[in-house]
Design a protein around this motif. Structure first.
Motif, mmCIF file in Angstrom:
data_model
loop_
_atom_site.group_PDB
_atom_site.id
_atom_site.type_symbol
_atom_site.label_atom_id
_atom_site.label_comp_id
_atom_site.label_asym_id
_atom_site.label_seq_id
_atom_site.Cartn_x
_atom_site.Cartn_y
_atom_site.Cartn_z
ATOM 1 N N TYR A 186 0.828 -1.205 0.000
ATOM 2 C CA TYR A 186 0.000 0.000 0.000
ATOM 3 C C TYR A 186 0.870 1.266 0.000
ATOM 4 O O TYR A 186 0.555 2.242 -0.684
ATOM 5 C CB TYR A 186 -0.952 -0.003 1.199
ATOM 6 C CG TYR A 186 -1.928 1.128 1.163
ATOM 7 C CD1 TYR A 186 -2.977 1.136 0.250
ATOM 8 C CD2 TYR A 186 -1.791 2.221 2.000
ATOM 9 C CE1 TYR A 186 -3.868 2.188 0.196
ATOM 10 C CE2 TYR A 186 -2.670 3.279 1.956
ATOM 11 C CZ TYR A 186 -3.707 3.256 1.053
ATOM 12 O OH TYR A 186 -4.567 4.311 1.000
ATOM 13 N N VAL A 187 1.970 1.246 0.748
ATOM 14 C CA VAL A 187 2.893 2.389 0.751
ATOM 15 C C VAL A 187 3.453 2.614 -0.655
ATOM 16 O O VAL A 187 3.518 3.751 -1.148
ATOM 17 C CB VAL A 187 4.035 2.179 1.777
ATOM 18 C CG1 VAL A 187 5.135 3.210 1.595
ATOM 19 C CG2 VAL A 187 3.503 2.230 3.191
ATOM 20 N N LEU A 188 3.834 1.528 -1.321
ATOM 21 C CA LEU A 188 4.349 1.644 -2.692
ATOM 22 C C LEU A 188 3.283 2.192 -3.641
ATOM 23 O O LEU A 188 3.591 3.000 -4.529
ATOM 24 C CB LEU A 188 4.848 0.289 -3.185
ATOM 25 C CG LEU A 188 6.122 -0.238 -2.528
ATOM 26 C CD1 LEU A 188 6.426 -1.653 -2.987
ATOM 27 C CD2 LEU A 188 7.294 0.679 -2.818
ATOM 28 N N VAL A 189 2.035 1.782 -3.453
ATOM 29 C CA VAL A 189 0.950 2.302 -4.291
ATOM 30 C C VAL A 189 0.780 3.799 -4.069
ATOM 31 O O VAL A 189 0.621 4.571 -5.031
ATOM 32 C CB VAL A 189 -0.367 1.537 -4.012
ATOM 33 C CG1 VAL A 189 -1.550 2.238 -4.638
ATOM 34 C CG2 VAL A 189 -0.264 0.102 -4.517
ATOM 35 N N GLU A 190 0.835 4.238 -2.818
ATOM 36 C CA GLU A 190 0.706 5.673 -2.524
ATOM 37 C C GLU A 190 1.855 6.466 -3.151
ATOM 38 O O GLU A 190 1.643 7.551 -3.689
ATOM 39 C CB GLU A 190 0.655 5.912 -1.017
ATOM 40 C CG GLU A 190 -0.651 5.507 -0.384
ATOM 41 C CD GLU A 190 -1.840 6.273 -0.917
ATOM 42 O OE1 GLU A 190 -1.732 7.485 -1.190
ATOM 43 O OE2 GLU A 190 -2.900 5.648 -1.070
ATOM 44 N N LEU A 191 3.054 5.935 -3.076
ATOM 45 C CA LEU A 191 4.193 6.621 -3.697
ATOM 46 C C LEU A 191 4.048 6.674 -5.216
ATOM 47 O O LEU A 191 4.376 7.690 -5.843
ATOM 48 C CB LEU A 191 5.503 5.944 -3.302
ATOM 49 C CG LEU A 191 5.913 6.106 -1.843
ATOM 50 C CD1 LEU A 191 7.154 5.272 -1.541
ATOM 51 C CD2 LEU A 191 6.146 7.554 -1.502
ATOM 52 N N SER A 192 3.543 5.593 -5.806
ATOM 53 C CA SER A 192 3.351 5.605 -7.261
ATOM 54 C C SER A 192 2.253 6.599 -7.643
ATOM 55 O O SER A 192 2.343 7.243 -8.686
ATOM 56 C CB SER A 192 3.036 4.205 -7.783
ATOM 57 O OG SER A 192 1.796 3.764 -7.308
ATOM 58 N N ARG A 193 1.227 6.727 -6.800
ATOM 59 C CA ARG A 193 0.183 7.733 -7.064
ATOM 60 C C ARG A 193 0.781 9.140 -7.067
ATOM 61 O O ARG A 193 0.408 9.988 -7.880
ATOM 62 C CB ARG A 193 -0.926 7.655 -6.016
ATOM 63 C CG ARG A 193 -1.879 6.516 -6.216
ATOM 64 C CD ARG A 193 -2.948 6.473 -5.178
ATOM 65 N NE ARG A 193 -3.689 7.723 -5.139
ATOM 66 C CZ ARG A 193 -4.438 8.105 -4.116
ATOM 67 N NH1 ARG A 193 -4.530 7.348 -3.050
ATOM 68 N NH2 ARG A 193 -5.094 9.236 -4.151
ATOM 69 N N SER A 194 1.705 9.373 -6.150
ATOM 70 C CA SER A 194 2.355 10.679 -6.082
ATOM 71 C C SER A 194 3.129 10.962 -7.360
ATOM 72 O O SER A 194 3.081 12.078 -7.899
ATOM 73 C CB SER A 194 3.297 10.718 -4.877
ATOM 74 O OG SER A 194 4.047 11.890 -4.872
ATOM 75 N N LEU A 195 3.826 9.958 -7.866
ATOM 76 C CA LEU A 195 4.609 10.162 -9.090
ATOM 77 C C LEU A 195 3.720 10.295 -10.320
ATOM 78 O O LEU A 195 4.017 11.093 -11.216
ATOM 79 C CB LEU A 195 5.608 9.017 -9.276
ATOM 80 C CG LEU A 195 6.786 9.051 -8.301
ATOM 81 C CD1 LEU A 195 7.630 7.807 -8.439
ATOM 82 C CD2 LEU A 195 7.621 10.289 -8.525
ATOM 83 N N THR A 196 2.623 9.544 -10.385
ATOM 84 C CA THR A 196 1.728 9.695 -11.541
ATOM 85 C C THR A 196 1.071 11.076 -11.521
ATOM 86 O O THR A 196 0.863 11.666 -12.580
ATOM 87 C CB THR A 196 0.634 8.608 -11.580
ATOM 88 O OG1 THR A 196 0.367 8.111 -10.306
ATOM 89 C CG2 THR A 196 0.931 7.521 -12.511
ATOM 90 N N GLU A 197 0.787 11.569 -10.348
ATOM 91 C CA GLU A 197 0.234 12.927 -10.244
ATOM 92 C C GLU A 197 1.262 13.953 -10.715
ATOM 93 O O GLU A 197 0.902 14.957 -11.325
ATOM 94 C CB GLU A 197 -0.189 13.214 -8.799
ATOM 95 C CG GLU A 197 -0.756 14.581 -8.578
ATOM 96 C CD GLU A 197 -2.070 14.827 -9.309
ATOM 97 O OE1 GLU A 197 -2.359 16.002 -9.622
ATOM 98 O OE2 GLU A 197 -2.815 13.862 -9.559
#
Length: 143
Positions: free
Chosen positions: A59-70
């Motif tokens: 879940y932490v990795l998903v949140e970080l990837s969301r930050s980068l896609t944003e």
């Protein structure tokens, strides 16, 4: 026209995002294979703490990837996604420490204060983001 710095930032963030996505896929596959360990009946808790820890790590990795896609959408790093990842990571560490009975009261107080500060930062970042959105909307309406 994009500057060299902007292009290099896009390339670096693209590589980071690529490796995070690979790590998420590998983690999900490993998580799938670790489900069998849960059936081994080694006490009530068994391997659940490892399983929960792995889920929260993904879940932490998903949140970080969301930050980068944003970032690729707006060319800004949204603080809310980064703070969400930090909150989940902190709660993950807190749960593991509590579950294993390794947390002392002073560490529990420190975790609590840290989560409170992260929560306040998240609320502040949401308020700032809403103000920015409102200002952009008002500027576009004025034109």
């Amino acid at each position: 026209m994009k500057t060299i710095f902007d292009r290099m930032t896009d390339v670096v963030f693209g590589f980071i995002l690529f490796f995070i996505v690979i790590a998420i896929f590998i983690g999900v596959i490993q998580l799938f294979f670790s489900v069998g360990k849960l059936l081994s009946f080694e006490g009530i808790t068994g391997y659940y703490i490892d399983f929960i820890s792995d889920v929260l790590t993904i879940y932490v990795l998903v949140e970080l990837s969301r930050s980068l896609t944003e970032y690729f959408k707006s060319h800004k790093l949204r603080l809310t996604f980064i703070i969400d990842a930090a909150i989940v990571f902190t709660i993950r560490e807190l749960l593991i420490g509590l579950f294993k009975h390794e947390l002392k009261p002073d560490m529990l107080y420190a975790f609590t204060a840290f989560i409170l500060v992260l929560g306040l930062l998240r609320i502040g970042s949401i308020l700032v983001y809403q103000k920015e959105k409102e200002m952009i909307h008002n500027d576009n309406a004025a034109d």
